[in-house]
Design an enzyme around this catalytic site. Structure first.
Site, PDB file in Angstrom:
ATOM      1  N   GLU A 101       0.901  -1.079  -0.084  1.00  0.00           N
ATOM      2  CA  GLU A 101       0.004   0.066  -0.165  1.00  0.00           C
ATOM      3  C   GLU A 101       1.042   1.211   0.040  1.00  0.00           C
ATOM      4  OE1 GLU A 101      -3.060   0.042  -0.268  1.00  0.00           O
ATOM      5  OE2 GLU A 101      -3.853  -1.882   0.056  1.00  0.00           O
ATOM      6  N   CYS A 109      -2.496   9.398   1.996  1.00  0.00           N
ATOM      7  CA  CYS A 109      -2.177   8.869   0.832  1.00  0.00           C
ATOM      8  C   CYS A 109      -3.358   9.130  -0.273  1.00  0.00           C
ATOM      9  CB  CYS A 109      -1.989   7.262   1.167  1.00  0.00           C
ATOM     10  SG  CYS A 109      -3.304   6.395   1.895  1.00  0.00           S
TER      11      CYS A 109
HETATM   12  P1  NDP Z   1       8.250   5.229   4.814  1.00  0.00           P
HETATM   13  O1  NDP Z   1       7.943   4.642   3.436  1.00  0.00           O
HETATM   14  O2  NDP Z   1       8.861   6.117   5.059  1.00  0.00           O
HETATM   15  O3  NDP Z   1       7.796   4.186   5.899  1.00  0.00           O
HETATM   16  C1  NDP Z   1       6.856   3.251   6.089  1.00  0.00           C
HETATM   17  C2  NDP Z   1       7.131   2.228   7.265  1.00  0.00           C
HETATM   18  O4  NDP Z   1       8.325   1.544   6.708  1.00  0.00           O
HETATM   19  C3  NDP Z   1       7.686   2.758   8.479  1.00  0.00           C
HETATM   20  O5  NDP Z   1       7.331   1.984   9.447  1.00  0.00           O
HETATM   21  C4  NDP Z   1       9.229   2.703   8.305  1.00  0.00           C
HETATM   22  O6  NDP Z   1       9.766   2.702   9.590  1.00  0.00           O
HETATM   23  C5  NDP Z   1       9.467   1.285   7.551  1.00  0.00           C
HETATM   24  N1  NDP Z   1      10.686   1.203   6.967  1.00  0.00           N
HETATM   25  C6  NDP Z   1      11.515   2.197   6.620  1.00  0.00           C
HETATM   26  N2  NDP Z   1      12.684   1.522   6.003  1.00  0.00           N
HETATM   27  C7  NDP Z   1      12.567   0.167   6.038  1.00  0.00           C
HETATM   28  C8  NDP Z   1      13.252  -1.136   5.663  1.00  0.00           C
HETATM   29  N3  NDP Z   1      14.346  -0.766   4.848  1.00  0.00           N
HETATM   30  N4  NDP Z   1      12.564  -1.996   5.836  1.00  0.00           N
HETATM   31  C9  NDP Z   1      11.259  -2.278   6.454  1.00  0.00           C
HETATM   32  N5  NDP Z   1      10.469  -1.246   6.684  1.00  0.00           N
HETATM   33  C10 NDP Z   1      11.274  -0.190   6.540  1.00  0.00           C
HETATM   34  O7  NDP Z   1       6.407   5.782   4.767  1.00  0.00           O
HETATM   35  P2  NDP Z   1       5.819   6.955   5.827  1.00  0.00           P
HETATM   36  O8  NDP Z   1       5.971   6.702   7.223  1.00  0.00           O
HETATM   37  O9  NDP Z   1       6.699   8.189   5.509  1.00  0.00           O
HETATM   38  O10 NDP Z   1       4.341   7.075   5.278  1.00  0.00           O
HETATM   39  C11 NDP Z   1       3.890   7.928   4.324  1.00  0.00           C
HETATM   40  C12 NDP Z   1       3.800   7.239   2.929  1.00  0.00           C
HETATM   41  O11 NDP Z   1       2.837   6.047   3.221  1.00  0.00           O
HETATM   42  C13 NDP Z   1       3.203   8.149   1.922  1.00  0.00           C
HETATM   43  O12 NDP Z   1       3.930   7.843   0.544  1.00  0.00           O
HETATM   44  C14 NDP Z   1       1.739   7.691   1.798  1.00  0.00           C
HETATM   45  O13 NDP Z   1       1.114   7.936   0.571  1.00  0.00           O
HETATM   46  C15 NDP Z   1       1.967   6.085   2.248  1.00  0.00           C
HETATM   47  N6  NDP Z   1       0.625   5.773   2.649  1.00  0.00           N
HETATM   48  C16 NDP Z   1      -0.097   4.769   1.743  1.00  0.00           C
HETATM   49  C17 NDP Z   1      -1.324   4.529   2.223  1.00  0.00           C
HETATM   50  C18 NDP Z   1      -1.889   3.401   1.457  1.00  0.00           C
HETATM   51  O14 NDP Z   1      -2.852   2.859   1.709  1.00  0.00           O
HETATM   52  N7  NDP Z   1      -1.751   3.178   0.296  1.00  0.00           N
HETATM   53  C19 NDP Z   1      -1.995   4.847   3.404  1.00  0.00           C
HETATM   54  C20 NDP Z   1      -0.897   5.859   4.205  1.00  0.00           C
HETATM   55  C21 NDP Z   1       0.037   6.137   3.903  1.00  0.00           C
HETATM   56  P3  NDP Z   1      10.686   4.198  10.255  1.00  0.00           P
HETATM   57  O15 NDP Z   1       9.326   5.081  10.394  1.00  0.00           O
HETATM   58  O16 NDP Z   1      11.131   3.410  11.338  1.00  0.00           O
HETATM   59  O17 NDP Z   1      11.589   4.444   9.117  1.00  0.00           O
END
Ligand code: NDP
Length: 501
Positions: free
Chosen positions: A245, A279
């Site tokens: 997602e 999102c």
């Molecule tokens: P990120 O991609 O920065 O992070 C998402 C999650 O992935 C966090 O828990 C993060 O941890 C974790 N993460 C980061 N690096 C890794 C890795 N190498 N391996 C595994 N996990 C990892 O997204 P954001 O938190 O900034 O969220 C915003 C984004 O989410 C936007 O692009 C938005 O559009 C999308 N989104 C999509 C939705 C949907 O349903 N399609 C709904 C809501 C949001 P950490 O924070 O600790 O780095």
């Protein structure tokens, strides 16, 4: 000792801080869970999954109801935490929690009907068999969540994965870990006989990567497209399936006969609520020449009444993640450098982005092509709805979208042809609040679905079973098959199917 830096506060390397984005004050200090910690949580979850699975649909439904009851009774407490850790207004946090509770109710109530065993037609060749289809849980599901809707978004995976019979290990965003922890503690309090069926591990990206490598049955990822690609690559090491997602750049089409006032109201909410950190927020509007000027005037008037802040009367809060403010800044700069102009807004002060309406931005600009994730909107004049659709479909992302039109038929036609997983006609974001509708994107917005029957099946594997009810006088799948049997079968099939041309 090495230090972890986070929004200006520091914590020992084995812990990290979450802070209030409005003022930088400490909200929580939480452990950075290591790969060993994650493996231990998954091992506990695997054991819990056995007991959780053995409860059956009705046992799980009762416990999911207890969980939602617990959340519903403590909504304000949780909303306060969401407000402090994410920055959004308390009322918006309440709305988010309400949606999550509704999805929990739907998932619990519909799991048996959607996933339970059912007899299906065995077909001509197996007419002497009963054919049974059922959807079995995957065991442990790893959920990796973002910070923008720290309750609603992960619950879209957690509720459906649990209802399908899986245990869940959830890694919340490093910006909203306390909300994640609260959700797990609430589970343990509401479902004391199986606390390990929903656990939370906290930390940074590495903790998420460890969850990808921990041998779970599936990883449900919600976050940016860039991180999604990393998660997929890590999951590929162990052939762990993934649900993606990812981000969006959702468009709204405003047609000649649209209710302009309603469209403007929806566009402003869709673009600016939650500070645009949604999102499925509206980031682009394509308005036909017939309505463009009136639409721009209506949007600009509404936007000028919005005030960001951290108080109760504020329309939306600060940017939750400091680095996202840099993306917004880059897009604002690109919009003007590429020939566009801000009808209103365009400034970024102390972590707050002013509500911004951008006009005349070329389609090639980063402000139109990439996810901005701020309270900004581009409005572009188009000849007609067909041109609007072509431009709406012109990015690599395809999550949601919206169509405003006076014609139900035209609305359905445009919605069907919009390249996205979800479209609302004459409203914005509505599809996310309908638990029976699947949620997910196409292209760079990801694949797989949460919510609805598809969302339940997403966390299962289909199991096919046949049971012979009586033996055929002439066995076909046996070395004892008479010599002429295959010819006889070919004749029958020729009669049944051969007439079709
Ligand atoms: P990120 O991609 O920065 O992070 C998402 C999650 O992935 C966090 O828990 C993060 O941890 C974790 N993460 C980061 N690096 C890794 C890795 N190498 N391996 C595994 N996990 C990892 O997204 P954001 O938190 O900034 O969220 C915003 C984004 O989410 C936007 O692009 C938005 O559009 C999308 N989104 C999509 C939705 C949907 O349903 N399609 C709904 C809501 C949001 P950490 O924070 O600790 O780095």
């Amino acid at each position: 000792m090495s230090l972890v830096e986070d929004r200006g506060t520091v914590a020992p390397a084995d812990t990290f801080h979450s802070t209030d984005p409005a003022n930088g004050s400490l909200v929580a200090e939480l452990p950075v869970h290591t790969a060993d910690d994650v493996a231990a949580a998954v091992a506990r979850a695997r054991e819990a999954a056995q007991a959780w699975g053995a409860l059956g649909f009705s046992g799980r439904r009762t416990r999911l109801a207890a969980y939602r009851g617990y959340l519903a009774r403590r909504m304000h407490e949780l909303a306060d935490l969401v407000h402090r850790e994410n920055g959004k207004p308390h009322a918006d946090a309440l709305l988010e929690i309400t949606l999550a509770v509704d999805h929990l109710a739907w998932a619990g109530a519909h799991a048996k009907k959607t996933l339970g065993p059912r007899s299906v037609a065995p077909g001509l060749l197996a007419a002497n068999h009963q054919a049974v289809l059922e959807y079995q849980p995957l065991g442990v599901v790893g959920v990796i969540g973002p910070w923008n809707y720290p309750v609603f978004t992960p619950m879209g995976s957690i509720a459906y994965a649990l209802a399908a019979g899986n245990a869940v290990v959830f890694k919340p965003s490093e910006f909203t870990p306390a909300v994640g922890m609260w959700l797990a503690e609430a589970w343990a309090a509401a479902v004391p006989d199986l606390p390990d069926a929903l656990q939370v591990v906290t930390g940074l990206g590495e903790t998420g990567a460890a969850l990808c490598r921990a041998g779970v049955g599936k990883v449900a990822f919600t976050g940016s497209t860039a991180t999604g690609k990393k998660v997929m690559a890590t999951c590929a090491e162990t052939l762990t399936p993934v649900l993606m997602e990812c981000g969006g750049k959702d468009a709204m089409i405003v047609d000649d006969d649209a209710d302009v006032a309603a469209a403007a109201d929806a566009a402003v909410w869709g673009a600016m609520s939650n500070g645009g950190q949604t999102c499925i927020g509206i980031e682009r509007v394509y308005a036909t020449t017939a309505v463009h000027d009136a639409f721009v005037a209506a949007v600009t008037a509404k936007v000028s009444a919005l005030r960001p802040g951290s108080d109760e009367a504020a329309a939306y809060g600060p940017m939750t993640m400091p680095s996202q403010a840099d993306v917004v800044r880059r897009h604002l700069d690109a919009a003007t450098a590429d020939g566009g102009r801000a009808a209103t807004g365009g400034t970024l002060t102390d972590g707050y982005v002013a509500p911004t309406v951008l006009l005349d931005v070329p389609e090639t600009s980063a402000a139109v092509q990439e996810e901005t994730f701020g309270p900004t909107i581009t409005i572009t004049r188009v000849d007609d709805a067909e041109q609007a659709l072509e431009l709406a479909n012109g990015t690599s992302l395809g999550l949601g979208g919206s169509v405003f039109t006076g014609s139900a038929r035209r609305g359905m036609d445009l919605a069907r042809r919009m390249r996205s997983g979800m479209t609302s006609i004459n409203s914005v974001i509505t599809f996310a609040s309908v638990p029976s509708l699947p949620f997910g994107g196409v292209g760079d917005s990801g694949f797989g679905r949460i919510h609805g029957e598809d969302g339940l099946r997403e966390f299962t594997r289909a199991k096919a079973i046949t049971r012979q009810r009586f033996a055929l006088p002439v066995p076909l799948m046996s070395f004892a098959r008479p010599e002429k049997a295959a010819d006889a079968l070919a004749r029958v099939m020729g009669l049944v199917h051969g007439r079709h041309r």
